[in-house]
Design a protein around this motif. Sequence first.
Motif, PDB file in Angstrom:
ATOM      1  N   LYS A 175      15.608  -6.824  24.367  1.00 39.43           N
ATOM      2  CA  LYS A 175      16.654  -6.449  25.208  1.00 39.43           C
ATOM      3  C   LYS A 175      17.269  -5.415  24.921  1.00 39.43           C
ATOM      4  N   VAL A 176      17.287  -5.049  23.630  1.00 38.86           N
ATOM      5  CA  VAL A 176      17.993  -3.648  23.463  1.00 38.86           C
ATOM      6  C   VAL A 176      17.138  -2.618  23.777  1.00 38.86           C
ATOM      7  N   ARG A 177      15.665  -2.836  23.459  1.00 44.56           N
ATOM      8  CA  ARG A 177      14.636  -1.774  24.051  1.00 44.56           C
ATOM      9  C   ARG A 177      14.957  -1.358  25.534  1.00 44.56           C
ATOM     10  N   ALA A 178      14.901  -2.577  26.212  1.00 44.51           N
ATOM     11  CA  ALA A 178      14.871  -2.433  27.822  1.00 44.51           C
ATOM     12  C   ALA A 178      16.070  -1.808  28.122  1.00 44.51           C
ATOM     13  N   ALA A 179      17.259  -2.008  27.252  1.00 41.53           N
ATOM     14  CA  ALA A 179      18.526  -1.444  27.605  1.00 41.53           C
ATOM     15  C   ALA A 179      18.552   0.115  27.528  1.00 41.53           C
ATOM     16  N   THR A 180      18.004   0.438  26.386  1.00 34.28           N
ATOM     17  CA  THR A 180      17.599   1.895  26.037  1.00 34.28           C
ATOM     18  C   THR A 180      17.018   2.447  27.146  1.00 34.28           C
ATOM     19  N   ALA A 181      15.782   1.937  27.480  1.00 35.80           N
ATOM     20  CA  ALA A 181      15.182   2.641  28.633  1.00 35.80           C
ATOM     21  C   ALA A 181      15.673   2.768  29.919  1.00 35.80           C
ATOM     22  N   LEU A 182      16.867   1.855  30.292  1.00 37.93           N
ATOM     23  CA  LEU A 182      17.623   2.023  31.421  1.00 37.93           C
ATOM     24  C   LEU A 182      18.420   3.193  31.336  1.00 37.93           C
ATOM     25  N   VAL A 183      19.053   3.256  29.994  1.00 40.64           N
ATOM     26  CA  VAL A 183      20.045   4.330  29.834  1.00 40.64           C
ATOM     27  C   VAL A 183      19.293   5.634  30.089  1.00 40.64           C
ATOM     28  N   ARG A 184      18.112   5.735  29.532  1.00 37.86           N
ATOM     29  CA  ARG A 184      17.570   7.329  29.737  1.00 37.86           C
ATOM     30  C   ARG A 184      17.234   7.364  31.044  1.00 37.86           C
ATOM     31  N   GLU A 185      16.973   6.380  31.895  1.00 37.13           N
ATOM     32  CA  GLU A 185      16.289   6.527  33.378  1.00 37.13           C
ATOM     33  C   GLU A 185      17.549   6.938  34.089  1.00 37.13           C
ATOM     34  N   ARG A 186      18.751   6.056  33.937  1.00 34.56           N
ATOM     35  CA  ARG A 186      20.116   6.621  34.800  1.00 34.56           C
ATOM     36  C   ARG A 186      20.825   7.661  34.252  1.00 34.56           C
ATOM     37  N   ALA A 187      20.682   7.843  32.952  1.00 35.77           N
ATOM     38  CA  ALA A 187      21.575   9.142  32.433  1.00 35.77           C
ATOM     39  C   ALA A 187      20.485   9.827  31.472  1.00 35.77           C
ATOM     40  N   PRO A 188      19.751  10.544  31.957  1.00 33.04           N
ATOM     41  CA  PRO A 188      18.467  11.211  31.286  1.00 33.04           C
ATOM     42  C   PRO A 188      19.238  12.392  30.508  1.00 33.04           C
ATOM     43  N   GLU A 189      20.494  12.745  30.497  1.00 35.86           N
ATOM     44  CA  GLU A 189      20.994  13.951  29.895  1.00 35.86           C
ATOM     45  C   GLU A 189      21.784  13.278  28.643  1.00 35.86           C
ATOM     46  N   LEU A 190      21.936  11.878  28.622  1.00 39.92           N
ATOM     47  CA  LEU A 190      22.578  11.347  27.676  1.00 39.92           C
ATOM     48  C   LEU A 190      21.755  11.273  26.334  1.00 39.92           C
ATOM     49  N   PRO A 191      21.974  11.955  25.104  1.00 36.55           N
ATOM     50  CA  PRO A 191      21.514  11.585  23.868  1.00 36.55           C
ATOM     51  C   PRO A 191      21.436  10.028  23.656  1.00 36.55           C
ATOM     52  N   VAL A 192      20.542   9.238  23.385  1.00 34.37           N
ATOM     53  CA  VAL A 192      20.646   7.622  23.154  1.00 34.37           C
ATOM     54  C   VAL A 192      19.252   7.435  22.083  1.00 34.37           C
ATOM     55  N   GLU A 193      19.603   6.477  21.134  1.00 33.74           N
ATOM     56  CA  GLU A 193      18.288   5.991  20.481  1.00 33.74           C
ATOM     57  C   GLU A 193      18.579   4.668  20.519  1.00 33.74           C
ATOM     58  N   GLY A 194      17.460   3.757  20.474  1.00 28.19           N
ATOM     59  CA  GLY A 194      17.619   2.398  20.395  1.00 28.19           C
ATOM     60  C   GLY A 194      16.202   1.744  20.727  1.00 28.19           C
ATOM     61  N   PRO A 195      15.910   0.536  19.823  1.00 25.10           N
ATOM     62  CA  PRO A 195      16.827  -0.225  19.017  1.00 25.10           C
ATOM     63  C   PRO A 195      17.019   0.626  17.866  1.00 25.10           C
ATOM     64  N   ILE A 196      18.195   0.434  17.178  1.00 25.95           N
ATOM     65  CA  ILE A 196      18.390   1.241  15.907  1.00 25.95           C
ATOM     66  C   ILE A 196      19.341   0.401  15.244  1.00 25.95           C
ATOM     67  N   GLN A 197      19.130   0.277  13.754  1.00 23.99           N
ATOM     68  CA  GLN A 197      20.218  -0.443  12.970  1.00 23.99           C
ATOM     69  C   GLN A 197      21.324   0.498  12.615  1.00 23.99           C
ATOM     70  N   TYR A 198      22.408   0.091  12.370  1.00 18.87           N
ATOM     71  CA  TYR A 198      23.758   0.713  11.951  1.00 18.87           C
ATOM     72  C   TYR A 198      23.703   1.766  10.894  1.00 18.87           C
ATOM     73  N   ASP A 199      22.897   1.325   9.556  1.00 16.76           N
ATOM     74  CA  ASP A 199      22.802   2.301   8.757  1.00 16.76           C
ATOM     75  C   ASP A 199      21.994   3.668   9.290  1.00 16.76           C
ATOM     76  N   ALA A 200      20.877   3.379   9.899  1.00 14.59           N
ATOM     77  CA  ALA A 200      20.182   4.461  10.561  1.00 14.59           C
ATOM     78  C   ALA A 200      20.880   5.507  11.483  1.00 14.59           C
ATOM     79  N   ALA A 201      21.847   4.630  12.248  1.00 13.66           N
ATOM     80  CA  ALA A 201      22.694   5.537  13.284  1.00 13.66           C
ATOM     81  C   ALA A 201      23.798   6.211  12.592  1.00 13.66           C
ATOM     82  N   ALA A 202      24.306   5.816  11.449  1.00 13.48           N
ATOM     83  CA  ALA A 202      25.587   6.443  10.928  1.00 13.48           C
ATOM     84  C   ALA A 202      25.272   7.346   9.688  1.00 13.48           C
ATOM     85  N   ASP A 203      24.023   6.959   8.977  1.00 12.49           N
ATOM     86  CA  ASP A 203      23.858   7.783   7.606  1.00 12.49           C
ATOM     87  C   ASP A 203      22.753   8.590   7.666  1.00 12.49           C
TER      88      ASP A 203
END
Length: 704
Positions: free
Chosen positions: A593-621
């Motif tokens: 579900k998160v992987r599909a949502a990330t693909a939709l974000v990249r499609e709808r807002a290609p200029e937006l830096p986005v990563e997913g799926p990703i765990q909190y520690d990998a996102a913050a540290d």
Amino acid sequence: MAQSIYITSAEGHTGKSTIALGVLDALMRVSPRVGVFRPIARSTTERDDILELLIAHDGVQLDYDECIGVTYDDVRADPDTALATIVARFKAVEAQCDAVVVLGSDYTDVASPAELGYNARVAANLGAPVLLVLSGRDQQTQAERLGTTTARTPAQVGQMASLALAELAAERAELFAVIVNRADPDALQQTVEIVEAAPPKRTPVWAIPEDRSLVAPSMRGVLRAVDGRLLKGDPALLDREALDVVISGMSMVNVLPRITEGAVVVIAADRTEVLLAALLASASGTFPQIAGIVLNGPFELPEPIEQLLEGFEIGVPIVATDLGTFDTATHIMNTRGRLSVQSGQRYDKALGLFQRNVDLTELTIELGLAESSVVTPLMFEYGLIERARADRKRIVLPEGGDDRILRAAAILLARDVADLTILGDETDIRARASALGLDLGAAQILSPTDPELVERFAAEYARLRAHKGVTMQQAADTVTDVSYFGTMMVHLGLADGMVSGAAHTTAHTIRPAFEIIKTRPGVEVVSSVFLMALADRVLVYGDCAVIPEPTSVQLADIAISSAATARQFGIDPRVAMLSYSTGESGSGAEVDKVRAATALVRERAPELPVEGPIQYDAAADAAVARAKLPDSAVAGRATVFVFPDLNTGNNTYKAVQRSAGAVAMGPVLQGLNKPINDLSRGALVDDIVNTVAITAIQAQGENR
């Protein structure tokens, strides 16, 4: 070495403690480590009220004992040794800070040129430029406390400036700026021009107008001054300022016409008919609102009078004292209003007055303080207030019956954060505000049963809900509910946004928005974020309050809306779509579900830096990110965290709030055509102030 500023004056009672508070508050906007220092105090054993006030300011991380130099006795005994001690103790504070506010010594009622000279000498040895505070009022002690001092003319203030500046120059102290405090409101610009002409020229000069309420004693101060006890009344109203004193040594027929707004009425305890008349006058709404009553003399109230008073809800504080009339009046008139940690209303009013009349940007630039890359919670809150003030919007507050709303409204108006409309009965709201000592004069107060507006709102609501079979009569009944009334104001452009929820549920606050305001084009759902102010940065968490089990399409909506909200508040959005696995390492329905949502974000807002799926520690540290996603533009430096469901988001934001000491601002609703925001029913006054500022900034974005 820290940047420092030395605040001193040429005489007593200039209000330099108010100026020190304003300067400290201004420096907190651009620097995370600001300290305070009091080179000369009256005692090292008795606490200094002003120093305690400054240390209590959010962001000052120093102990009281660190911030004291020497005592007056030390200076009198050996000025040179005292100066050496002051310098040594100051250097210890300076080493811990980026900026230090130094507050010079106080004065007696008699001006002392020698004292200004010594302050100048201290400032020169500390290497701190001087902010000179001059008074725009004559120093007539007792009259001053009754608000009857005369204003100095601009020429007289100019003469004071010339004398004080010569004294500073003689001790080789560097002049930073001059503030004329308590200046004549009708001659502010002329006063500034005359002081600017005094040597040395090209020095910033500001003038702050007189505000009687800042020098008037509070009823709490009156109670202490007469060694009294609270006999009846609301303790919360002890913070109201006593702007006048009325001695009722006559019959009630002659006392009542002499009552003035904010007066403390002194009544002999055996003149019970005058007491009852004063209470009736205060409750009637046809006489000025009094601040309180002082019953003087060693007399107990008769039992029938006690019984009578028990039958009434008395808000006005009634203070009893054993002093005689003359001593009571003298003690009250010798009581000055003072800023303290407990004087919240006076504190907010003083800050608002300072911020409206002093160019804070010029002050910090002249002092040489550059904006820090670190953003503390306090600095972020200041930024919200500044952005809201820059383009004021009208925000409607439906819960006018809640004291927290009224207190927050007074702060917002005093600081020019937003224009406000408060819903409720105008007579009741203004009477309660007056009893609390709040200035809501600039607020618009509307009744949700106003016939003209109800008719207009009902017609529009019936039109919007015609597909649901809503009749005009049903619509008229609905729009008198404060949440619907406020939402209709926003919908029809009578307000730019609404903040509610202090006394209502979240559903009660946002349901009208779903029906009337609706979602923005291209947005499927209304969601929310929390602005999480950590020790050194601000993150965005979404959605933690609205959608329990979002689909992949809804998650994409939440991510794009959250990124847009981040931009509104000056946060560069780098979006992490959170899951229990990172990259391609995991599988399962939730990860997919998160992987599909990330693909939709990249499609709808290609200029937006986005990563997913990703765990909190990998996102913050950053260290974890280098191991798990070394080539990611988001991993290790994410600023927007999108949680896979409400359970995860709500628990995470609360865990971070409690364990990391983060300040959580929100929930901020996003996706609506116009801004509506919900408060917690346990909201504090500061929470309401921040939420109104956030809503105003959202409204600025909507207009753009």
